[in-house]
Write a protein that holds these residues in place. Structure first.
Motif, PDB file in Angstrom:
ATOM      1  N   GLY A   1      44.995 -16.293  34.222  1.00  0.00           N
ATOM      2  CA  GLY A   1      45.592 -15.246  32.973  1.00  0.00           C
ATOM      3  C   GLY A   1      46.759 -15.104  32.566  1.00  0.00           C
TER       4      GLY A   1
ATOM      5  N   LYS B   1      38.298 -14.937  33.617  1.00  0.00           N
ATOM      6  CA  LYS B   1      39.185 -14.373  34.935  1.00  0.00           C
ATOM      7  C   LYS B   1      38.945 -13.711  35.601  1.00  0.00           C
ATOM      8  N   GLY B   2      38.881 -13.361  36.347  1.00  0.00           N
ATOM      9  CA  GLY B   2      39.225 -11.710  37.160  1.00  0.00           C
ATOM     10  C   GLY B   2      37.650 -12.198  38.328  1.00  0.00           C
TER      11      GLY B   2
ATOM     12  N   TRP C   1      51.608  -9.643  35.464  1.00  0.00           N
ATOM     13  CA  TRP C   1      53.142 -10.670  34.884  1.00  0.00           C
ATOM     14  C   TRP C   1      54.109 -11.378  33.945  1.00  0.00           C
TER      15      TRP C   1
ATOM     16  N   HIS D   1      37.925 -19.996  37.121  1.00  0.00           N
ATOM     17  CA  HIS D   1      39.262 -19.138  37.418  1.00  0.00           C
ATOM     18  C   HIS D   1      40.317 -19.793  36.629  1.00  0.00           C
TER      19      HIS D   1
ATOM     20  N   GLY E   1      41.919  -9.317  41.172  1.00  0.00           N
ATOM     21  CA  GLY E   1      41.886 -10.534  40.085  1.00  0.00           C
ATOM     22  C   GLY E   1      41.590 -10.117  38.367  1.00  0.00           C
ATOM     23  N   LYS E   2      41.406  -9.016  38.205  1.00  0.00           N
ATOM     24  CA  LYS E   2      41.249  -7.882  37.154  1.00  0.00           C
ATOM     25  C   LYS E   2      42.376  -8.650  36.050  1.00  0.00           C
TER      26      LYS E   2
ATOM     27  N   CYS F   1      45.539  -9.546  35.401  1.00  0.00           N
ATOM     28  CA  CYS F   1      46.415 -11.010  35.861  1.00  0.00           C
ATOM     29  C   CYS F   1      47.653 -10.707  36.475  1.00  0.00           C
TER      30      CYS F   1
ATOM     31  N   MET G   1      46.488 -13.396  40.805  1.00  0.00           N
ATOM     32  CA  MET G   1      45.698 -13.567  40.344  1.00  0.00           C
ATOM     33  C   MET G   1      44.134 -13.121  41.012  1.00  0.00           C
TER      34      MET G   1
ATOM     35  N   THR H   1      39.031 -10.977  30.860  1.00  0.00           N
ATOM     36  CA  THR H   1      38.743 -10.727  32.267  1.00  0.00           C
ATOM     37  C   THR H   1      36.637 -11.026  31.942  1.00  0.00           C
TER      38      THR H   1
END
Lengths: 292, 191
Positions: B126, B103-104, A272, B123, A181-182, A184, A240, B80
């Motif tokens: 990202g 995001k995250g 990515w 969300h 998640g963190k 990307c 993600m 983030t």
């Protein structure tokens, strides 16, 4: 403006706005694999759309234009000081033009002077070789993925990771789990087994200069790379961290000698938005060919 | 796809659930590390920054000044969010925010605040700086530009059909927790 400055400005512009072809192909392949109608598929569709839009508009793929890492291969006698001075000017200009965000902060005062130039920024890695050729590779590495990099010291009791390749596998997969998640995703891992705390991370990042579909010439490392890629993509983390099939696009591992007392595994994560380009330069500093 | 349009009142927000894909339209304010710390330390917002029933976007955009003096966001994806976890719950409570874009994902304190005060975590993708900048139809204003620098300033954006996924809802659910638990279990089988 000198030819060299002009070439470096164009290298920065293209690196920031255009994903290299090997990465693009890999993202398209993963989009086709994701289940239709899932948020993983939606995420990859937006990612794919973003890649095309950035290229068309000549604008940064990601607003975090990252740490600016130059890797220069040059002949003996190459003027590294002039190169650094010229590259710094190119970075300032690229920032004014919006190819780069105002992205460099004084760690003591918190001030951002808007130039992207300061102590340690940009970073230069020079390597001399016997050939007359000059090649410059540029990586722009964003903060989100940099923050999820990890360095493990083996043995690691909590993860039951010993000083062997199975122990390396355990800590690398732990890093993938923790990064979810963190960073990307889908991401790409650059790993160094061994070295010291500084060279381990440094060498892990040089792995990002490799092409995604390439294979490691060392059979043991190749096996580990393929195993981690396959296993990570079975965990269901997905783009993600939304859940899905594509967690990693690639795994690249190198090894360096270590001290008997130390056994570090240094893991750098690339998002990515894998911004990596390179050029060869002729004697006047003009771009010869593009490397990716 | 659910259209989420300003004003973002509590009913609309509580109707959302984890996994919903939304398209956001209306005013959003950016705020990231420096802004969160500033508010946490008791800093005051200019009166024009109206966060009540509003959306806060964790974003440090590239914004270029145009020839006519106006601003244009040319790259504007999320940053983030977890770095704001120490501050976010208090800010949701104090300012009546209905949505946080980032995001995250975020942690348990934010999850609890979303449930108690009626807020969701949205969300965004990202790295998708261009697709998301395209959704910013107007840069209405900027605050703390000199104080915090461009990426850390509060930008007031007018967005249209900005895509995001609800990953923390106002009912105590978090997609991040679900995926983490599931992937951790899958990994344990493969070690």
């Amino acid at each position: 403006m000198s030819e060299l400055q002009n070439s470096l400005l164009e290298l920065i512009r293209r690196t920031s706005a255009e994903i290299p072809d090997d990465v693009n192909q890999s993202i398209i392949a993963s989009l086709e694999q994701e289940k239709k109608g899932t948020i993983a598929e939606s995420a990859l569709k937006i990612i794919n759309q973003n890649i095309q839009l950035a290229k068309r508009k000549s604008q940064p793929i990601c607003q975090d234009t990252g740490s600016i890492l130059f890797y220069v291969d040059c002949p003996v006698g190459f003027d590294q000081i002039l190169f650094e001075e010229t590259a710094k000017e190119a970075v300032k200009l690229a920032t004014k033009k919006g190819y780069l965000r105002q992205n460099s902060v004084d760690s003591l005062t918190g001030k951002n002077d808007g130039t992207n130039v300061g102590p340690g920024a940009p970073a230069f890695h020079f390597q001399q070789h016997r050939s007359p050729e000059v090649s410059v590779r540029l990586v722009l590495k964003g903060g989100g993925c940099e923050n999820v990099g990890a360095q493990y010291s083996l043995p690691n009791e909590k993860l039951q990771a010993n000083r062997d390749l199975d122990g390396c596998r355990k800590v690398i997969l732990d890093a993938v789990l923790q990064a979810q998640g963190k960073g990307c995703g889908p991401g790409i891992l650059g790993v160094c087994i061994g070295g010291d705390r500084a060279t381990g991370y440094e060498m892990s990042k040089t792995q990002f200069l490799r092409l995604i579909p390439d294979r490691n010439p060392n059979p043991e490392l190749d096996k580990l790379e393929q195993d981690i890629l396959k296993t990570a993509n079975e965990l269901g983390i997905g783009p993600m961290g939304f859940g899905g099939k594509t967690t990693l696009l690639g795994v690249k591992i190198c090894a360096a000698n270590r001290l008997p007392a130390s056994y570090f595994v240094s893991i750098s994560y690339m998002c990515w938005a894998y911004r990596r380009q390179g050029v060869t330069l002729d004697a006047d500093g003009k771009i010869g060919k593009w490397l990716y | 796809m659910i259209k989420l349009t300003f004003p973002f009142n509590e009913d609309k927000i509580r109707a959302l659930k984890v996994g919903d894909e939304v398209l956001i339209s209306g005013v959003v304010f950016t705020g990231r590390d420096a802004v969160h710390k500033y508010l946490h330390d008791g800093g005051q917002l200019p009166p024009e920054v109206k966060l009540r029933d509003g959306i806060l976007y964790h974003c440090g955009p590239v914004v270029m000044k145009q020839d006519d003096g106006s601003w244009k966001a040319t790259a504007a994806g999320p940053t983030t969010s977890i770095r704001e976890e120490p501050y976010q719950a208090q800010i949701i409570k104090d300012f009546g925010i209905r949505g946080v874009i980032g995001k995250g994902g975020m942690g348990d304190k934010t999850l609890a605040a979303c449930k108690e005060f009626g807020c969701v975590y949205l969300h965004a993708i990202g790295g998708a700086a261009q697709v998301l900048a395209d959704c910013i139809k107007k840069v209405r204003n900027v605050y703390f530009y000199e104080k915090f620098g461009a990426p850390e300033a509060i930008w007031e954006f007018e967005v249209q059909d900005f895509p995001a996924v609800v990953t923390i809802d106002a009912h105590g659910n978090s997609l991040h927790k679900e995926v983490f638990a599931m992937s951790q279990a899958e990994l344990a089988k493969r070690l």
